[in-house]
Design a protein around this motif. Sequence first.
Motif, short mmCIF file in Angstrom:
data_model
loop_
_atom_site.label_atom_id
_atom_site.label_comp_id
_atom_site.label_asym_id
_atom_site.label_seq_id
_atom_site.Cartn_x
_atom_site.Cartn_y
_atom_site.Cartn_z
N MET A 161 -35.48 -78.60 -41.97
CA MET A 161 -36.30 -79.08 -43.09
C MET A 161 -37.64 -79.58 -42.56
O MET A 161 -37.69 -80.43 -41.68
N ARG A 162 -38.70 -79.02 -43.10
CA ARG A 162 -40.04 -79.51 -42.72
C ARG A 162 -40.40 -80.67 -43.64
O ARG A 162 -40.14 -80.63 -44.83
N ILE A 163 -41.01 -81.71 -43.07
CA ILE A 163 -41.48 -82.83 -43.88
C ILE A 163 -42.96 -83.01 -43.60
O ILE A 163 -43.34 -83.30 -42.47
N VAL A 164 -43.78 -82.77 -44.61
CA VAL A 164 -45.22 -82.81 -44.37
C VAL A 164 -45.91 -83.73 -45.37
O VAL A 164 -45.45 -83.91 -46.50
N THR A 199 -48.99 -84.64 -47.89
CA THR A 199 -49.92 -83.87 -48.70
C THR A 199 -50.92 -84.77 -49.41
O THR A 199 -50.61 -85.92 -49.73
N CYS A 233 -45.23 -75.69 -55.67
CA CYS A 233 -43.88 -75.98 -55.17
C CYS A 233 -42.87 -75.74 -56.29
O CYS A 233 -43.25 -75.46 -57.42
N SER A 265 -37.05 -73.97 -52.18
CA SER A 265 -37.68 -73.97 -50.86
C SER A 265 -38.62 -75.15 -50.66
O SER A 265 -38.74 -75.66 -49.57
N HIS A 266 -39.25 -75.63 -51.72
CA HIS A 266 -40.28 -76.65 -51.51
C HIS A 266 -40.27 -77.68 -52.66
O HIS A 266 -40.47 -77.31 -53.82
N GLU A 297 -36.25 -76.21 -47.79
CA GLU A 297 -36.93 -75.81 -46.55
C GLU A 297 -38.06 -76.79 -46.24
O GLU A 297 -38.32 -77.11 -45.10
N GLN A 298 -38.73 -77.24 -47.28
CA GLN A 298 -39.85 -78.15 -47.05
C GLN A 298 -39.89 -79.28 -48.08
O GLN A 298 -39.64 -79.06 -49.27
N SER A 339 -42.74 -82.09 -49.28
CA SER A 339 -44.10 -82.61 -49.13
C SER A 339 -44.12 -84.01 -49.69
O SER A 339 -43.41 -84.32 -50.65
N ARG A 372 -38.02 -89.67 -41.01
CA ARG A 372 -37.34 -88.46 -40.55
C ARG A 372 -36.32 -88.78 -39.45
O ARG A 372 -35.19 -88.27 -39.46
#
Length: 486
Positions: free
Chosen positions: A1-4, A6, A15, A106-107, A148-149, A151, A164
């Motif tokens: 899992m991406r954590i970004v 924004t 998203c 996914s997002h 998957e992600q 934000s 995280r």
Amino acid sequence: MRIVATKELATSIQCDAIVVGCYVGGEMQRAAGTIDQATGGAITRLVEVEEISGKVGELTKILVPSGVKATQVIVVGLGDRANLDRRAAFRAAAAPAKLLASKPRSHVAFYLDDHWDGDLLEAAVCGAMLGCQGQDLYRAEKKLTPFEQISWAVQSEAALANGRILGDAVSLTRRLVNEPANKIYPESFADAAADVAQACGLEIEVWDEKRLVTERCGALLAVAQGSTRSPRLVILRHNGGQAGDAPLAFVGKGVTFDSGGLSLKPSDSMKTMKCDMAGAATVMGAMQAIAKMKLPLNVVGLVGLVENMVNGDSYKLGDVLTARSGKTIEVLNTDAEGRLVLADVLDVAVELGAAKIVDLATLTGACLVALGLDTAGLMTNDQGWCDELAAAAQLCGEAAWQLPMFPEFGEQITSKVADIKNVGEGRWGGAITAAKFLEEFVQGKPWVHIDIAGPSFSDGPKAWLDAGGTGAFVRTLVELATGYRN
Ligand code: BES
Ligand code: MN
Ligand code: ZN
């Protein structure tokens, strides 16, 4: 899992779903306000008709809102602003994550409150990660699918990284608990510990059966002898402090399956006993997080791993064991095995020079009777140390309540044939007589015992967390280590 992080507007982020926050009283957060405007006041109207109350974790779906790129908006209640704490932040993120994870997405973008920072944001990020992870490790068709992600609308990114780390740590603990006992047994648990140590830079030492014999761990070995799986003791070290500083010690009960032994459990009580290594799994999770956060102190994590089974060599009622400390123990119930394992592991912790000790164990059904399913029992020989732990738990929103350690409870474990026996007189106060037994092995070091028989594993799902392993008290241990002063 991406954590970004924004900085995009809530209306324009591309998203699958966006989550916005609303406090009690209809006080919308900035992103909620933006969405409200774009939709011609959809949220305002929902608040007006009391469809949205703002209660913590309340979820309201708005599908294909006009003027918003995402195909759905979830409005989540953030509770009373005056009562905003980590527990509320955690649940307010975990509940929508769980709802949205019911289908593969996914997002997902979280715009709960872009003023949140530090501890609140960490708790929320951790909650979002955990809400979408389920116990169905071996189901082809998952009930929950992690995104998957993720934000996150934030001012600074540091808290995202810490959130995280916490999320990954609690996740590790939950997964270890959720793995069945045919996959996680002493040897495979120790292998998993070695992988974790390798990945995050912890020192590790594993004692196998031979070593446990030379170390005279007679109590732990007695429990293990009824199983074909050989026992292990794992010692993990995080050396973030000064070389000479006495370490803080975390000790975990790691009974990878508890059949009860010859004092066999009925099937109904036995069916969830893969969870009996939750104390050990909690120590693993906390050690991983402490290492990744590079906390400036020395911590040693010790877990005693055995399977409590029945075979021709099982330990028996009436057996007298010699614990590592030299104390003799009369066994009057082979289902009171956790305290026997911990007796030897606590002795090792003391020998390693622990300044203060916390042990975690799914130790007694009696603690469930006393405090219910969601509250851990705290028992101690040092009120100041217990207060510190209770304060850390309170900050993290993890329920814990202290039980008394009156000397009378200790009188119940005197034996006619050995120094002590492994059960009290009858069932009453069983959580405390168990703690009194453990106290015999800490040689007066400041020590807190956390009985997590209730909160470490839940039979049914919560709105914000799937059933099964919960990862309870990982965050409390990390908080305790964060605030720890030698
Ligand atoms: N692992 C159990 C305690 C437990 C019970 C954990 C329910 C999680 C949920 C422990 O080893 C045990 O069997 N304790 C006995 C002690 C008794 C024999 C003195 C118990 O609580 O019945
Ligand atoms: Mn037992
Ligand atoms: Zn047990």
